[in-house]
Enzyme design. Structure first.
Site, PDB file in Angstrom:
ATOM      1  N   THR A   4      16.468  -1.778   8.185  1.00  0.00           N
ATOM      2  CA  THR A   4      17.281  -0.590   7.869  1.00  0.00           C
ATOM      3  C   THR A   4      18.498  -0.545   8.806  1.00  0.00           C
ATOM      4  O   THR A   4      19.572  -0.104   8.414  1.00  0.00           O
ATOM      5  CB  THR A   4      16.442   0.701   8.010  1.00  0.00           C
ATOM      6  OG1 THR A   4      15.807   0.673   9.276  1.00  0.00           O
ATOM      7  CG2 THR A   4      15.395   0.823   6.939  1.00  0.00           C
ATOM      8  N   ASP A  34      16.354 -15.055  13.110  1.00  0.00           N
ATOM      9  CA  ASP A  34      17.487 -14.507  13.858  1.00  0.00           C
ATOM     10  C   ASP A  34      18.483 -15.603  14.256  1.00  0.00           C
ATOM     11  O   ASP A  34      18.085 -16.725  14.556  1.00  0.00           O
ATOM     12  CB  ASP A  34      16.939 -13.815  15.118  1.00  0.00           C
ATOM     13  CG  ASP A  34      17.931 -12.824  15.696  1.00  0.00           C
ATOM     14  OD1 ASP A  34      18.933 -12.526  15.030  1.00  0.00           O
ATOM     15  OD2 ASP A  34      17.699 -12.357  16.816  1.00  0.00           O
ATOM     16  N   ARG A  84      11.809  -9.845  21.268  1.00  0.00           N
ATOM     17  CA  ARG A  84      11.326  -8.493  20.925  1.00  0.00           C
ATOM     18  C   ARG A  84      11.036  -8.456  19.426  1.00  0.00           C
ATOM     19  O   ARG A  84      11.483  -9.333  18.683  1.00  0.00           O
ATOM     20  CB  ARG A  84      12.339  -7.435  21.338  1.00  0.00           C
ATOM     21  CG  ARG A  84      13.694  -7.603  20.702  1.00  0.00           C
ATOM     22  CD  ARG A  84      14.706  -6.552  21.167  1.00  0.00           C
ATOM     23  NE  ARG A  84      15.972  -6.872  20.529  1.00  0.00           N
ATOM     24  CZ  ARG A  84      16.839  -7.763  20.996  1.00  0.00           C
ATOM     25  NH1 ARG A  84      16.601  -8.416  22.115  1.00  0.00           N
ATOM     26  NH2 ARG A  84      17.943  -8.035  20.339  1.00  0.00           N
ATOM     27  N   ASN A 125      20.220  -3.042   9.732  1.00  0.00           N
ATOM     28  CA  ASN A 125      21.238  -3.982   9.218  1.00  0.00           C
ATOM     29  C   ASN A 125      22.251  -3.309   8.284  1.00  0.00           C
ATOM     30  O   ASN A 125      23.344  -3.826   8.079  1.00  0.00           O
ATOM     31  CB  ASN A 125      20.589  -5.171   8.492  1.00  0.00           C
ATOM     32  CG  ASN A 125      19.857  -6.112   9.409  1.00  0.00           C
ATOM     33  OD1 ASN A 125      18.895  -6.767   9.017  1.00  0.00           O
ATOM     34  ND2 ASN A 125      20.288  -6.210  10.657  1.00  0.00           N
TER      35      ASN A 125
HETATM   36  C1  FPP Z   1      19.528 -12.377  11.245  1.00  0.00           C
HETATM   37  O1  FPP Z   1      20.570 -13.119  11.841  1.00  0.00           O
HETATM   38  C2  FPP Z   1      19.478 -12.559   9.782  1.00  0.00           C
HETATM   39  C3  FPP Z   1      19.632 -11.596   8.817  1.00  0.00           C
HETATM   40  C4  FPP Z   1      19.921 -10.185   9.125  1.00  0.00           C
HETATM   41  C5  FPP Z   1      19.549 -11.905   7.389  1.00  0.00           C
HETATM   42  C6  FPP Z   1      18.487 -12.945   7.056  1.00  0.00           C
HETATM   43  C7  FPP Z   1      18.507 -13.203   5.631  1.00  0.00           C
HETATM   44  C8  FPP Z   1      18.391 -14.432   5.090  1.00  0.00           C
HETATM   45  C9  FPP Z   1      18.254 -15.692   5.852  1.00  0.00           C
HETATM   46  C10 FPP Z   1      18.382 -14.511   3.620  1.00  0.00           C
HETATM   47  C11 FPP Z   1      16.969 -14.750   3.110  1.00  0.00           C
HETATM   48  C12 FPP Z   1      16.661 -13.871   1.989  1.00  0.00           C
HETATM   49  C13 FPP Z   1      16.223 -14.206   0.750  1.00  0.00           C
HETATM   50  C14 FPP Z   1      15.880 -13.121  -0.197  1.00  0.00           C
HETATM   51  C15 FPP Z   1      16.083 -15.597   0.286  1.00  0.00           C
HETATM   52  P1  FPP Z   1      21.774 -12.277  12.441  1.00  0.00           P
HETATM   53  O2  FPP Z   1      22.757 -12.052  11.346  1.00  0.00           O
HETATM   54  O3  FPP Z   1      21.223 -11.063  13.103  1.00  0.00           O
HETATM   55  O4  FPP Z   1      22.389 -13.263  13.486  1.00  0.00           O
HETATM   56  P2  FPP Z   1      22.808 -12.921  14.989  1.00  0.00           P
HETATM   57  O5  FPP Z   1      21.524 -12.558  15.688  1.00  0.00           O
HETATM   58  O6  FPP Z   1      23.381 -14.212  15.464  1.00  0.00           O
HETATM   59  O7  FPP Z   1      23.793 -11.807  14.952  1.00  0.00           O
END
Ligand code: FPP
Length: 255
Positions: free
Chosen positions: A80, A33, A210, A82
């Protein structure tokens, strides 16, 4: 800067030397995250570049895990929920998944260490080009059993349990299963994660505390570790501290 690196090297060495190799978690699950918040603190950075930086952190975590002898890593790549993000970000992530699953299939480190790749989730929710890349990665590593890296993608723990209930109910309805025979084992076999061990340790970065629907059934006895570092900034010392914390806790399984 050099001095800071030196201090971290010593800190890494200090923590590693006190870890007991025989008591490391077999399976670590990770909620990666903080990618978007990272782009905000970096100023003029596109959201997708935060996710790309997140991929490099994942590569580092895989290297550290192999080095330490961790057998299974499961990461929450895409829930899901996302799908509700802006279409530009969702499309960018899908392209990133496609590229990375294709790269994984050709990555010499994956083959040298005999790492089996698996995607868990409702894959029907993903575009065909991502499913195709997943198939390529899974098929090219299907014969490995030493290490496992699982990607929870198009995943939601409640949906996984609902799907399991539907599959089990169907068997009951078709008289293939007696209702009194339903037990933990039957539920396990009907989850997306069928055949995989439960995680011993779940790590979530970015200070959020969480599970957000991650491995709801499988996390019953997992140790949880939350750290403030945003995923793209995770350092080896943060990872080692999670392992140290895991080893410090008494694991009693409610007994
Ligand atoms: C959460 O941070 C991250 C994600 C929803 C995507 C994670 C995916 C990767 C790191 C790619 C890895 C995948 C492969 C197949 C190599 P956030 O976007 O929710 O950040 P925030 O909490 O600051 O909003």
């Amino acid at each position: 800067m050099k001095q800071l690196k030196f201090i971290y090297d010593i800190y890494e060495w200090y923590i590693s030397r006190n870890l007991k190799p025989e008591n490391l978690p077999k399976h670590i699950a990770i909620i990666m995250d903080g990618n978007r918040r990272y782009t905000k603190i970096m100023g003029n950075m596109e959201v997708i570049d935060g996710h790309k930086k997140g991929v490099s952190t994942l590569e580092k975590v895989m290297d550290w895990s192999i080095e330490l002898g961790i057998e299974i890593i499961t990461v929450y790549a895409f829930s899901t929920e996302n799908f509700k993000r802006p279409p530009k970000e969702v499309e960018g992530l899908m392209k990133l998944f496609q590229k990375n699953f294709e790269d994984v299939a050709k990555n010499p480190k994956i083959h040298k260490n005999e790492v089996r790749i698996k995607a868990v989730g409702n894959l029907n929710l993903l575009p065909e080009y991502v499913r195709e890349a997943i198939r390529t990665a899974e098929e090219s590593t299907a014969h490995y059993h030493k290490k496992h890296v699982n990607f929870a993608i198009g995943y939601d723990g409640r949906m996984e349990i609902i799907d399991a209930i539907k599959k089990i109910s169907k068997e009951v309805k078709e008289n293939k299963l007696d209702i009194n025979e339903i037990n933990e084992d039957i539920v396990n076999r009907n989850l997306y994660t069928a055949g995989l061990d439960d995680p011993n340790l779940i790590i979530r970065t970015s200070g959020e505390e969480r599970l957000s629907g991650f491995l709801l059934w499988q996390s019953s006895y997992s140790e949880l570790y939350f750290c403030d570092s945003l995923w793209p900034e995770l350092r080896k010392v943060d990872f080692l501290r999670a392992l140290r914390s895991y080893q410090e806790r008494e694991r009693r399984f409610g007994i």
